[in-house]
Design a protein around this motif. Structure first.
Motif, PDB file in Angstrom:
ATOM      1  N   GLN A 185      17.908 -20.560 -33.630  1.00 32.35           N
ATOM      2  CA  GLN A 185      18.965 -19.647 -34.036  1.00 32.35           C
ATOM      3  C   GLN A 185      18.471 -18.208 -34.044  1.00 32.35           C
ATOM      4  OE1 GLN A 185      22.153 -20.728 -34.355  1.00 32.35           O
ATOM      5  NE2 GLN A 185      21.186 -22.640 -33.665  1.00 32.35           N
ATOM      6  N   PHE A 186      17.212 -18.020 -34.491  1.00 31.62           N
ATOM      7  CA  PHE A 186      16.629 -16.677 -34.449  1.00 31.62           C
ATOM      8  C   PHE A 186      16.423 -16.249 -32.999  1.00 31.62           C
ATOM      9  CE2 PHE A 186      14.515 -18.099 -38.613  1.00 31.62           C
ATOM     10  CZ  PHE A 186      15.603 -17.678 -39.349  1.00 31.62           C
ATOM     11  N   TYR A 187      15.943 -17.183 -32.180  1.00 32.38           N
ATOM     12  CA  TYR A 187      15.712 -16.855 -30.780  1.00 32.38           C
ATOM     13  C   TYR A 187      17.018 -16.450 -30.096  1.00 32.38           C
ATOM     14  CZ  TYR A 187      11.274 -19.404 -31.440  1.00 32.38           C
ATOM     15  OH  TYR A 187      10.058 -19.830 -31.895  1.00 32.38           O
ATOM     16  N   LYS A 225      14.048 -13.915 -17.502  1.00 34.73           N
ATOM     17  CA  LYS A 225      13.231 -15.128 -17.646  1.00 34.73           C
ATOM     18  C   LYS A 225      13.423 -15.743 -19.028  1.00 34.73           C
ATOM     19  CE  LYS A 225       8.427 -16.758 -17.516  1.00 34.73           C
ATOM     20  NZ  LYS A 225       6.998 -16.347 -17.366  1.00 34.73           N
ATOM     21  N   LEU A 226      13.551 -14.909 -20.057  1.00 29.42           N
ATOM     22  CA  LEU A 226      13.756 -15.415 -21.403  1.00 29.42           C
ATOM     23  C   LEU A 226      15.030 -16.236 -21.487  1.00 29.42           C
ATOM     24  CD1 LEU A 226      12.917 -15.471 -24.398  1.00 29.42           C
ATOM     25  CD2 LEU A 226      14.278 -13.407 -24.722  1.00 29.42           C
ATOM     26  N   GLY A 227      16.077 -15.786 -20.811  1.00 26.86           N
ATOM     27  CA  GLY A 227      17.322 -16.549 -20.806  1.00 26.86           C
ATOM     28  C   GLY A 227      17.137 -17.939 -20.246  1.00 26.86           C
ATOM     29  N   LEU A 254       8.244 -19.925 -25.609  1.00 24.38           N
ATOM     30  CA  LEU A 254       9.383 -19.068 -25.918  1.00 24.38           C
ATOM     31  C   LEU A 254       8.985 -17.987 -26.917  1.00 24.38           C
ATOM     32  CD1 LEU A 254      12.351 -19.000 -25.054  1.00 24.38           C
ATOM     33  CD2 LEU A 254      12.901 -20.381 -27.050  1.00 24.38           C
ATOM     34  N   GLN A 255       8.236 -18.382 -27.953  1.00 22.86           N
ATOM     35  CA  GLN A 255       7.743 -17.409 -28.933  1.00 22.86           C
ATOM     36  C   GLN A 255       6.898 -16.328 -28.264  1.00 22.86           C
ATOM     37  OE1 GLN A 255       5.604 -19.871 -31.764  1.00 22.86           O
ATOM     38  NE2 GLN A 255       7.256 -19.736 -33.256  1.00 22.86           N
TER      39      GLN A 255
END
Length: 447
Positions: A185-187, A225-227, A254-255
């Motif tokens: 949820q934070f991500y 890329k993060l998406g 991801l982090q």
């Protein structure tokens, strides 16, 4: 490539010979720095393991139940982080005692940490008055935790659970999945903010030259890329047959990517200021302000050319226009100048009407001079007058020019552009006094 020295803007009638520290040139949000760093993925605490949790509350302050729930969630995250950290260290010992999957080992470590670790303490807490969310950070000294992990009793309990209590193993896996879902949820919020930043940066640099556009190619590709990484993680969490070790590995990737993007943003003044613009806008969705040069975003100006900026807001408000110029990038710290362009002793009225464009530099008093490069100009708009305005104008008049202030970091530049803004509105208040928004533009200057 961005040149180290940016252009300076001067009054034609007055040279700036006196460097003054500007009282009130910055905005210090009530939002805690530790919590912002946590959301950015850049929180770095030396010598401790930490966990952060939150819970909604009703009314003016969090209840006992809200505080307890947020602390429980923080403890879960702390124990998750501990299980990830010590799993590799104990893996050899545990493998020698039986054939256990990494998923089982991680779960048993998580459960045991949650049960027996001593020395965990609450380090920070904060109640968000606008969103009615209570936040808690808990920590344990790394040395103390490492000692407890290495004790034979701890290892024996982990092994015993692996051999005889699969029900706790299954429960631990479910609890770790809950922690991962909460982190997601934070991500998601971070990803949404990054996507807004990507859209805004595309708008800001879209009409600029190829060199300026190339500077932001990497950050744009990282956000894209993060998406993809986030979608992959979300799909893995939905998978009923998911492998915890693969999920934990993907979560770490991801982090790391979020932290990398956040650090890159914090090294670039335009990105950092624009990101803060987006945050301010999200708190005041009905209130907007915009600034650009009359020649457009990213326009090129030449030595001796006068420059004007157009500011327009959706509400009647008061504004500050601040110009950020580098004067010296030698040594370890980067030194830039914050110059308060508007208001000033020659143009004191900083109140503007909703929907009415206001021209800054309308007397052709702002000139481009060397050194040349990329200059950043930002506006802060507030529905109430800045509390430091009279003092700022008095000292500016005494200097015969503008206020200027050195700033040695991107974070400092962000924080020092709106001091004097009153506290933001509370969630339950109908009075919007003190609400503020901001916007940032840039120009390119050449000989």
């Amino acid at each position: 490539m961005i040149q180290k020295n940016n252009a300076r803007i001067f009054w034609m009638a007055a040279a700036l010979s006196l460097l003054l520290v500007i009282p009130g040139m910055g905005y210090s949000s009530n939002y805690p720095q530790w919590l912002q760093a946590y959301h950015d993925g850049t929180l770095n605490l030396t010598g401790v393991y930490y966990g952060v949790g939150s819970a909604d509350f009703i009314g003016d302050k969090p209840s006992y139940d809200s505080r307890k729930l947020s602390k429980d969630r923080a403890l879960d995250e702390l124990c998750y982080q501990l299980s990830v950290s010590v799993k590799s260290e104990l893996k050899e010992d545990l493998v020698q005692k039986g054939q256990y999957s990494e998923q089982q080992v991680a779960s048993s470590l998580f459960v045991e940490s949650r049960k027996v670790f001593s020395g965990i303490r609450e380090k920070q807490n904060w109640a968000d008055p606008q969103k009615s969310v209570y936040w808690v950070m808990v920590v344990i000294d790394k040395a103390k935790a490492d000692r407890q992990v290495k004790q034979q009793d701890f290892v024996n309990e982990v092994v015993d659970r692996l051999e005889n209590n699969q029900r706790e193993i299954v429960a631990g896996i479910k609890k770790m999945t809950v922690v991962l879902n909460q982190q997601m949820q934070f991500y998601k919020k971070r990803m949404n903010n990054f996507e807004k930043l990507l859209t805004t940066i595309n708008q800001k640099v879209g009409s600029a030259g190829a060199q300026t556009q190339a500077e932001y190619t990497n950050i744009k590709s990282e956000i894209t890329k993060l998406g993809s990484q986030w979608n992959k993680q979300e799909q893995m969490l939905r998978d009923q047959n998911k492998k915890m070790e693969a999920l934990m590995s993907q979560n770490k990737a991801l982090q790391d990517l979020i932290a990398k993007i956040s650090k890159n943003i914090q090294r670039d003044h335009l990105l950092a200021l624009t990101q803060d613009d987006i945050r301010n806008q999200s708190k005041n969705p009905e209130f907007t302000v915009g600034i650009t040069s009359l020649k457009g975003q990213g326009a090129v100006y030449f030595d001796g050319e006068s420059i004007r900026f157009r500011v327009q807001a959706s509400r009647d408000c008061y504004i500050k226009v601040i110009y950020l110029s580098s004067i010296n990038d030698e040594g370890a710290g980067e030194t830039r100048m914050n110059t308060l362009l508007f208001p000033n002793p020659h143009d004191r009225n900083n109140f503007i009407r909703a929907g009415t464009p206001t021209i800054i530099g309308r007397k052709d008093e702002l000139l481009i001079q060397k050194p040349y490069g990329k200059d950043i100009i930002t506006v802060v708009a507030s529905t109430s007058q800045f509390t430091d305005m009279e003092e700022s104008l008095r000292k500016a008049a005494a200097s015969g020019g503008y206020y200027q202030e050195e700033t040695r970091s991107v974070r400092e530049a962000v924080n020092k552009r709106g001091v004097g803004v009153k506290s933001s509105i509370t969630k339950t208040s109908t009075d919007d006094t003190g609400s503020h928004v901001s916007d940032t533009c840039f120009i390119i200057t050449r000989k």
